[in-house]
Design an enzyme around this catalytic site. Structure first.
Site, PDB file in Angstrom:
ATOM      1  N   HIS A  70      -4.026  -9.075   3.674  1.00  0.00           N
ATOM      2  CA  HIS A  70      -5.479  -9.128   3.855  1.00  0.00           C
ATOM      3  C   HIS A  70      -5.818  -9.919   5.113  1.00  0.00           C
ATOM      4  CE1 HIS A  70      -6.417  -8.407  -0.698  1.00  0.00           C
ATOM      5  NE2 HIS A  70      -6.153  -7.287  -0.042  1.00  0.00           N
ATOM      6  N   TYR A 104      -9.733 -10.896  -6.988  1.00  0.00           N
ATOM      7  CA  TYR A 104      -8.693 -11.052  -8.008  1.00  0.00           C
ATOM      8  C   TYR A 104      -8.866 -12.355  -8.783  1.00  0.00           C
ATOM      9  CZ  TYR A 104      -6.537  -7.315  -5.344  1.00  0.00           C
ATOM     10  OH  TYR A 104      -6.304  -6.137  -4.695  1.00  0.00           O
ATOM     11  N   LYS A 107      -2.003  -2.234   8.149  1.00  0.00           N
ATOM     12  CA  LYS A 107      -3.209  -1.743   8.823  1.00  0.00           C
ATOM     13  C   LYS A 107      -3.367  -2.394  10.186  1.00  0.00           C
ATOM     14  CE  LYS A 107      -6.142  -0.488   4.880  1.00  0.00           C
ATOM     15  NZ  LYS A 107      -7.429  -0.758   4.193  1.00  0.00           N
ATOM     16  N   ARG A 114      -0.733  -2.282  -6.996  1.00  0.00           N
ATOM     17  CA  ARG A 114      -0.993  -3.326  -5.997  1.00  0.00           C
ATOM     18  C   ARG A 114      -1.962  -4.359  -6.579  1.00  0.00           C
ATOM     19  NH1 ARG A 114      -1.329  -4.586  -0.354  1.00  0.00           N
ATOM     20  NH2 ARG A 114      -3.458  -4.955   0.377  1.00  0.00           N
ATOM     21  N   HIS A 132      -2.556   2.180  -6.169  1.00  0.00           N
ATOM     22  CA  HIS A 132      -3.364   1.008  -5.824  1.00  0.00           C
ATOM     23  C   HIS A 132      -3.536   0.079  -7.027  1.00  0.00           C
ATOM     24  CE1 HIS A 132      -5.403  -0.729  -2.468  1.00  0.00           C
ATOM     25  NE2 HIS A 132      -6.500  -0.979  -3.176  1.00  0.00           N
ATOM     26  N   ARG A 154       0.866  -1.171   0.000  1.00  0.00           N
ATOM     27  CA  ARG A 154       0.000   0.000   0.000  1.00  0.00           C
ATOM     28  C   ARG A 154       0.906   1.226   0.000  1.00  0.00           C
ATOM     29  NH1 ARG A 154      -2.107  -3.470   4.059  1.00  0.00           N
ATOM     30  NH2 ARG A 154      -4.191  -4.286   3.565  1.00  0.00           N
TER      31      ARG A 154
END
Length: 282
Positions: free
Chosen positions: A247, A256, A160, A224, A221, A138
């Site tokens: 994730h 994806y 995150k 990514r 992004h 990110r």
């Protein structure tokens, strides 16, 4: 009652920042949503519950994009959950029904376009692309990446929610990092301006300007997205890709695989001998 909830909202924002590790940008977004919600909503007590009637708030945001409405309602739900679990309050929401948003597929960049841009990039620009596309970072993670987090063939990423993951570094990326650090001599962070780390906006500007010069509109992004899509298209396991992306669940990574299925179907329709049988059927 509203003043009590406003105080609680300040504590909630501090909780998100200090305990949950949310970014300052996310905190500002939550702050704006909660302020709007408390200003417009009806708040009253009934049968031992604090009732939040969101109807006036919903009327105010009705013209927002569907995704924006969903995000705002999600922030309100998070605040409500905090009030119940951390403040021991009984909360009842009215008018909090969510709306369905069609899931859009990411748009990966073709490998040939990335290679073309790399041919016109300087060392700093190349490293920026290699880190986003080669590691699937990110932009916020890259902005805060410290030199001490780069150890041999591995990079430690603080993602995150203060979650840490370790990523293997391609040999080509290792060589580029070595070349870049010798030329640019960063002190603490991989990407620096003066004595401070380059923020996400600065890195994004460099990247978008680079691709724009080649006639391409590309975001960090998207790189990514491209990292994940190209790995899956070349046979990587979804569990491994999910871990590399950071994730929380593989469900987030599933989008994806859908994109890969669409591409496979398009290629099949082009390649199969029976794909062009219109004349036979007439």
């Amino acid at each position: 009652m509203k003043s009590k909830l406003q105080e609680a909202s300040e504590e909630f924002l501090n909780y998100l920042l200090d305990v949950r590790g949310y970014s300052e940008t996310s905190i500002v977004t939550y702050e704006i949503v909660l302020r709007q919600m408390l200003e417009k909503s009806h708040v009253y007590e009934e049968d031992g519950f604090i009732v939040l009637d969101l109807t006036p708030f919903r009327l105010q945001i009705v013209r927002n994009h569907k995704k924006t409405i969903v995000k705002k309602l999600s922030a309100v739900h998070s605040f409500s959950k905090y009030l119940e679990e951390q403040c021991q309050l009984r909360i009842k929401l009215i008018g909090d029904e969510s709306i369905k948003v069609p899931q859009s597929l990411p748009k990966p960049i073709e490998e040939r376009y990335i290679e073309e841009v790399l041919n016109h990039a300087n060392v700093e620009e190349k490293l920026l692309i290699f880190m986003l596309y080669g590691l699937g970072l990110r932009i916020s993670e890259l902005s805060h990446l410290k030199l001490e987090d780069i150890k041999g063939g591995w990079i430690q990423i603080h993602g995150k929610g203060n979650k840490v993951r370790e990523l293997p570094v391609l040999e080509s990326v290792q060589e580029l990092i070595s070349l870049y650090t010798k030329r640019m001599s960063p002190i603490k962070y991989l990407f620096e301006k003066g004595s401070a780390p380059m923020n996400a906006a600065q890195l994004r500007y460099i990247l978008t300007k680079l691709f724009k010069a080649q006639g391409l509109k590309v975001t960090p992004h998207q790189l990514r997205h491209s990292f994940a899509t190209h790995l899956l298209n070349n046979g990587a396991r979804i569990s491994d890709v999910s871990e590399l992306l950071g994730h929380e669940t593989m469900a987030t990574t599933q989008v994806y695989t859908k994109l890969g299925s669409v591409k496979k179907m398009q290629e099949y329709m082009k390649a199969h001998p029976l794909a062009d049988t219109k004349d036979m059927l007439e």
